[in-house]
Design a protein around this motif. Structure first.
Motif, mmCIF file in Angstrom:
data_model
loop_
_atom_site.group_PDB
_atom_site.id
_atom_site.type_symbol
_atom_site.label_atom_id
_atom_site.label_comp_id
_atom_site.label_asym_id
_atom_site.label_seq_id
_atom_site.Cartn_x
_atom_site.Cartn_y
_atom_site.Cartn_z
ATOM 1 N N TRP A 60 -17.920 -13.946 64.681
ATOM 2 C CA TRP A 60 -17.557 -14.596 63.428
ATOM 3 C C TRP A 60 -18.575 -14.206 62.356
ATOM 4 C CZ3 TRP A 60 -13.384 -18.195 63.146
ATOM 5 C CH2 TRP A 60 -12.770 -18.442 64.372
ATOM 6 N N HIS A 61 -18.087 -14.102 61.129
ATOM 7 C CA HIS A 61 -18.968 -13.774 60.007
ATOM 8 C C HIS A 61 -18.955 -14.911 58.994
ATOM 9 C CE1 HIS A 61 -19.235 -9.535 61.279
ATOM 10 N NE2 HIS A 61 -17.939 -9.628 61.538
ATOM 11 N N VAL A 62 -20.129 -15.286 58.521
ATOM 12 C CA VAL A 62 -20.248 -16.237 57.408
ATOM 13 C C VAL A 62 -21.355 -15.690 56.507
ATOM 14 C CG1 VAL A 62 -20.613 -18.613 56.676
ATOM 15 C CG2 VAL A 62 -19.621 -18.149 58.919
ATOM 16 N N GLY A 63 -20.972 -15.086 55.396
ATOM 17 C CA GLY A 63 -21.988 -14.484 54.543
ATOM 18 C C GLY A 63 -21.386 -13.878 53.294
ATOM 19 N N GLY A 64 -22.201 -13.077 52.610
ATOM 20 C CA GLY A 64 -21.748 -12.421 51.398
ATOM 21 C C GLY A 64 -21.656 -13.331 50.193
ATOM 22 N N HIS A 65 -22.463 -14.395 50.163
ATOM 23 C CA HIS A 65 -22.389 -15.360 49.065
ATOM 24 C C HIS A 65 -23.181 -14.926 47.830
ATOM 25 C CE1 HIS A 65 -21.723 -17.719 52.794
ATOM 26 N NE2 HIS A 65 -20.876 -18.411 52.060
ATOM 27 N N GLU A 66 -23.881 -13.848 47.915
ATOM 28 C CA GLU A 66 -24.793 -13.351 46.886
ATOM 29 C C GLU A 66 -25.741 -14.459 46.457
ATOM 30 O OE1 GLU A 66 -24.956 -10.508 42.962
ATOM 31 O OE2 GLU A 66 -23.037 -10.752 43.955
ATOM 32 N N GLY A 67 -25.832 -14.768 45.149
ATOM 33 C CA GLY A 67 -26.807 -15.760 44.702
ATOM 34 C C GLY A 67 -26.340 -17.196 44.814
ATOM 35 N N ALA A 68 -25.160 -17.421 45.414
ATOM 36 C CA ALA A 68 -24.590 -18.770 45.476
ATOM 37 C C ALA A 68 -24.686 -19.384 46.860
ATOM 38 C CB ALA A 68 -23.130 -18.737 45.019
ATOM 39 N N GLY A 69 -25.422 -18.756 47.765
ATOM 40 C CA GLY A 69 -25.432 -19.208 49.147
ATOM 41 C C GLY A 69 -25.974 -20.604 49.352
ATOM 42 N N ILE A 70 -26.959 -21.014 48.551
ATOM 43 C CA ILE A 70 -27.501 -22.370 48.699
ATOM 44 C C ILE A 70 -26.392 -23.385 48.457
ATOM 45 C CG2 ILE A 70 -29.222 -24.018 47.893
ATOM 46 C CD1 ILE A 70 -30.436 -21.547 49.243
ATOM 47 N N GLY A 71 -25.723 -23.247 47.340
ATOM 48 C CA GLY A 71 -24.684 -24.206 47.001
ATOM 49 C C GLY A 71 -23.485 -24.156 47.922
ATOM 50 N N LEU A 72 -23.088 -22.940 48.338
ATOM 51 C CA LEU A 72 -21.857 -22.773 49.112
ATOM 52 C C LEU A 72 -22.051 -22.948 50.609
ATOM 53 C CD1 LEU A 72 -20.297 -19.653 47.324
ATOM 54 C CD2 LEU A 72 -19.905 -22.074 46.841
ATOM 55 N N SER A 73 -23.285 -23.133 51.062
ATOM 56 C CA SER A 73 -23.573 -23.138 52.498
ATOM 57 C C SER A 73 -22.816 -24.212 53.259
ATOM 58 C CB SER A 73 -25.078 -23.302 52.721
ATOM 59 O OG SER A 73 -25.559 -24.501 52.120
#
Length: 399
Positions: free
Chosen positions: A343-356
């Motif tokens: 499974w992949h969960v990634g590629g959020h660029e600079g929004a990863g904190i908020g979208l985690s």
């Protein structure tokens, strides 16, 4: 899924959020991190939980889901560890977007109107309202919009809180442990070979942030997730000066740009300690971690257009980090079609904190076969932008 052995690769905030969701769902979770938890991309972020920078579409829906979940998640974390929850420094301070040109004002008005149709709360500020909200912001502006839903966290502490909750729910953590290859039987993952030995797994979650593309290639299922560099300036502690997250209207364009050369925009916000964080830049330079004076100068110059009063304020330090970039600017969330159990969960660029937290919730729902809170089709792995990377493989077959 009880008794299912899940390995989560990456102890940044996305990996910690995934580990928490899966552990709470009853899976046997092991988090594998080649360095220290929350020490890489997460430690070099600003802690943004934003809806203001996203237009109508799947990423905004994920941002809205995450924004709803953050207070709920932190309330649950507080039940186990009040200290961990307090350390997150959750601050729903709101954001203000300022246009400094007439063209920027027209684009901001159009963008905000589209966001309102998608349920984003926006408030147009006249000159007096902006001055009341941000006394030190420039008076030479053409328009301003307030986004009361925007929030901020201390990113490393937020990741630690999610990880603490995962460990309390039964997860285990292995640091200094690097994944080297997948062990498969047919097209199904059965284990991963690591720098510290073999680790059996029924499923593996690739949450390696900017290194997710490199890891996926090692596993024999490459995805096109690349690093994109960003830099931030940090001032010495100040009296209260910046009261919201404030950024120039051109920030949205920089976020959505695919250009390889330097992209900068003004992003200014304070921390609870009094320092002001000044960003932002975006450039594709691989994993070159050198600070570039020209990038820092460009960031500072644009910030001074928004806050001229910062001109004499000393800069205490500068730091940079790598964000996981996908060419179509959408996260990757879901099962790999080529290797069962990956499974992949990634590629959020600079929004990863908020979208985690929203991404982790979707992962749990997908893995358990439950209805998802939002449509996950746009984030699927088998889209053209994701499956365009390296073809190098490192699999080991077992009988």
């Amino acid at each position: 899924m009880y008794g299912t052995r899940a390995v989560v690769v990456g102890a940044g905030i996305v990996g910690c959020a995934c580990a928490r969701e899966l552990a709470l769902a009853g899976l046997e979770v092991t988090v594998v991190e080649r360095g220290a938890a929350a020490s890489a991309t997460t430690a070099h972020g600003e802690g943004n939980v934003l809806v203001s920078d996203k237009g109508p579409g799947p990423e905004l829906e994920l941002a809205q889901l995450s924004r709803r979940l953050w207070p709920q998640v932190l309330a649950t974390v507080a039940e186990r560890s009040a200290h961990a929850a307090r350390a997150v420094e959750w601050e729903p301070k709101g954001g203000i977007v300022v246009a400094t040109t007439d063209a920027g004002a027209r684009e901001l008005a159009r963008f905000a109107a589209e966001q309102r149709t998608a349920g984003v709360h926006t408030e147009v500020l006249d000159a007096d309202a902006l001055a009341a909200a941000e006394p030190y912001v420039t008076r030479e502006h053409a328009a301003a919009v307030h986004y009361p839903e925007d929030a901020q966290v201390q990113p490393a502490a937020a990741a630690a809180a999610l990880l603490t909750d995962a460990l309390a729910a039964g997860a285990t953590l292995r640091t200094g442990c690097e994944v080297l290859a997948a062990v498969t039987r047919g097209d199904r993952i059965t284990a991963v070979r690591t720098s510290t030995g073999l680790l059996e797994a029924d499923c593996l979650v690739n949450a390696a942030g900017p290194w997710a593309g490199e890891l996926a290639a090692r596993l024999g299922a490459p995805v096109d997730i690349r690093p994109r560099r960003g830099d931030v300036l940090v001032t010495t502690p100040l009296p209260p000066t910046v009261f919201h997250k404030v950024y120039d209207a051109d920030y949205v364009g920089a976020v959505g740009s695919s250009a390889e050369d330097l992209q900068t925009s003004a992003v200014v916000e304070s921390t609870r300690g009094g320092s002001v964080l000044i960003g932002s830049s975006r450039r594709r330079v691989g994993f070159d971690d050198r600070l570039r004076p020209e990038a820092l100068s460009a960031v500072a110059a644009k910030a001074l257009r928004l806050f001229p009063a910062l001109a004499e304020v000393p800069v205490m330090r500068a730091y940079g980090g790598f964000r996981p970039y996908v060419p179509d600017h959408l996260p990757v969330i879901g099962a790999d079609p080529r290797l069962t159990g990956l499974w992949h969960v990634g590629g959020h660029e600079g929004a990863g904190i908020g979208l985690s937290v929203g991404s982790a919730r979707l992962l749990r729902e997908l893995m358990l076969g439950q209805p998802t809170d939002i449509d996950t089709t746009p984030f699927r792995v088998d889209r053209a932008a994701v499956l365009g990377g390296s073809t190098r493989t490192t699999r080991e077959e077992t009988a």
